[in-house]
Enzyme design. Structure first.
Site, PDB file in Angstrom:
ATOM      1  N   LYS A   1       0.794  -1.227   0.000  1.00  8.35           N
ATOM      2  CA  LYS A   1       0.000   0.000   0.000  1.00  8.35           C
ATOM      3  C   LYS A   1       0.828   1.279   0.000  1.00  8.35           C
ATOM      4  O   LYS A   1       0.371   2.310  -0.513  1.00  8.35           O
ATOM      5  CB  LYS A   1      -0.966  -0.002   1.189  1.00  8.35           C
ATOM      6  CG  LYS A   1      -2.077  -1.033   1.062  1.00  8.35           C
ATOM      7  CD  LYS A   1      -3.064  -0.925   2.201  1.00  8.35           C
ATOM      8  CE  LYS A   1      -4.204  -1.906   2.017  1.00  8.35           C
ATOM      9  NZ  LYS A   1      -5.224  -1.770   3.071  1.00  8.35           N
TER      10      LYS A   1
ATOM     11  N   GLY B   1      -1.168  -0.599  15.028  1.00  5.54           N
ATOM     12  CA  GLY B   1      -0.742  -0.641  13.635  1.00  5.54           C
ATOM     13  C   GLY B   1      -0.779   0.720  12.983  1.00  5.54           C
ATOM     14  O   GLY B   1      -1.672   1.526  13.235  1.00  5.54           O
TER      15      GLY B   1
ATOM     16  N   GLY C   1       0.353   0.852   9.403  1.00  3.99           N
ATOM     17  CA  GLY C   1       0.630   0.576   8.009  1.00  3.99           C
ATOM     18  C   GLY C   1      -0.418   1.214   7.128  1.00  3.99           C
ATOM     19  O   GLY C   1      -1.065   2.194   7.514  1.00  3.99           O
TER      20      GLY C   1
ATOM     21  N   GLY D   1     -13.203  -7.894   9.811  1.00  2.82           N
ATOM     22  CA  GLY D   1     -13.043  -6.874   8.783  1.00  2.82           C
ATOM     23  C   GLY D   1     -13.960  -6.999   7.576  1.00  2.82           C
ATOM     24  O   GLY D   1     -13.780  -6.262   6.599  1.00  2.82           O
TER      25      GLY D   1
END
Length: 296
Positions: free
Chosen positions: A73, A133, A135, A258
């Site tokens: 990403k 996190g 990221g 998710g």
């Protein structure tokens, strides 16, 4: 599939590693069929090493675009021609649109996360959020939540290559939004427990809990949680992650994987590629059905 693929079918991809578990091909291809659109969506296992050639293939093959997931990403950004303002702010891309060879990067993860909570009639605006996190997905969630009105945010991260990105996120949130953000070392478990206990929502945006770490969780002690909070794992394969099991042991009222985020971020990307609205309710009934865990 055989009946609808022809010489005019337009290809859209998904580039990540690992990715064979993904339900995105089911979601998008079912949507194409439902709306009568001549597109096909395929998953490609692409890591950082293969990424430059894979991105060039979007131009070379005349693909409409691609989704991008871990670990690509942020690595994908220098390979693109343009960035949407939100993607530039986030510093990560999960969707590429190809307009006649010009590749533009977008991020739909943060919007997908917030919309998935709204779908459950949950509102975290004005509340405190703890998230692990920093990221691509974590950054998008953090920036979007801060922009949408989360009052306070505690970000936990390990001191690895993403630590600098976590520092950047805190700086952006504190300078450009009304949210107050703090960064903590994930190794500080006392702070981790304290911040989660004081939060309306805890979100794990890391890959812990996904293969090959499906038996792992950053929170193994149910006492970290209280029943009135939200526990949200951005992982959706396996359907019930280790984190979710711990939260359920603690009696947490709102525990999610998710899938909702995946659905809503996908709907945003679908609109960017096709100009059409994804049939979200129709797809939700498929993805959230009892048999959905059997669909890859």
């Amino acid at each position: 599939m055989v009946d609808r693929i022809d010489g005019h079918t337009i290809l859209i991809g998904l580039m990540a590693y690992p990715i064979r578990h993904s339900m995105s091909p089911t979601m998008h291809n079912t949507s194409f069929v439902k709306l009568g659109l001549n597109y096909a969506y395929l998953a490609f296992e692409v890591g950082n090493k293969e990424l430059p050639d894979a991105i060039q293939s979007i131009r070379s093959l005349g693909m409409r675009g691609s989704n991008i997931s871990m670990p690509n990403k942020q690595k994908v950004i220098p390979l693109l021609d343009k960035l949407d303002p939100v993607a530039k702010m986030v510093g990560a891309v999960n969707t590429i649109v190809n307009d006649d060879g010009v590749l533009t990067g977008y991020t739909t993860d943060g919007t997908g996360f917030m919309k998935s909570l709204a779908d459950e009639n949950l509102d975290i605006r004005g509340e405190k959020m703890t998230i692990s996190g920093a990221g691509g997905a974590g950054t998008a969630i953090e920036i979007q939540a801060a922009n949408d009105g989360v009052k306070e945010m505690s970000i936990f991260n390990i001191k690895d290559a993403t630590w600098a990105n976590a520092e950047r996120n805190v700086k952006i949130i504190n300078e450009q939004t009304d949210c107050k953000a703090q960064l903590f070392d994930l190794a500080d478990q006392d702070a981790f427990k304290r911040e989660i206990a004081d939060s309306a929502i805890y979100c794990d945006s890391t890959g812990v809990g996904m293969k090959p770490l499906e038996d792992k969780t950053l929170v193994s002690d149910p006492s970290f949680f209280h029943k009135d909070m939200i526990v949200y794992d951005t992982v959706y394969a396996p359907r019930t992650t280790k984190l979710m099991t711990v939260a359920e042991e603690a009696g947490v009222n709102h525990v999610f994987n998710g899938l909702g985020m995946m659905l809503e971020q996908g709907a945003e990307a679908f609109k960017l590629w096709t100009g059409e609205d994804m049939p979200v309710d129709y797809i939700r009934n498929i993805l959230f059905s009892d048999d959905a865990s059997k669909v890859k």
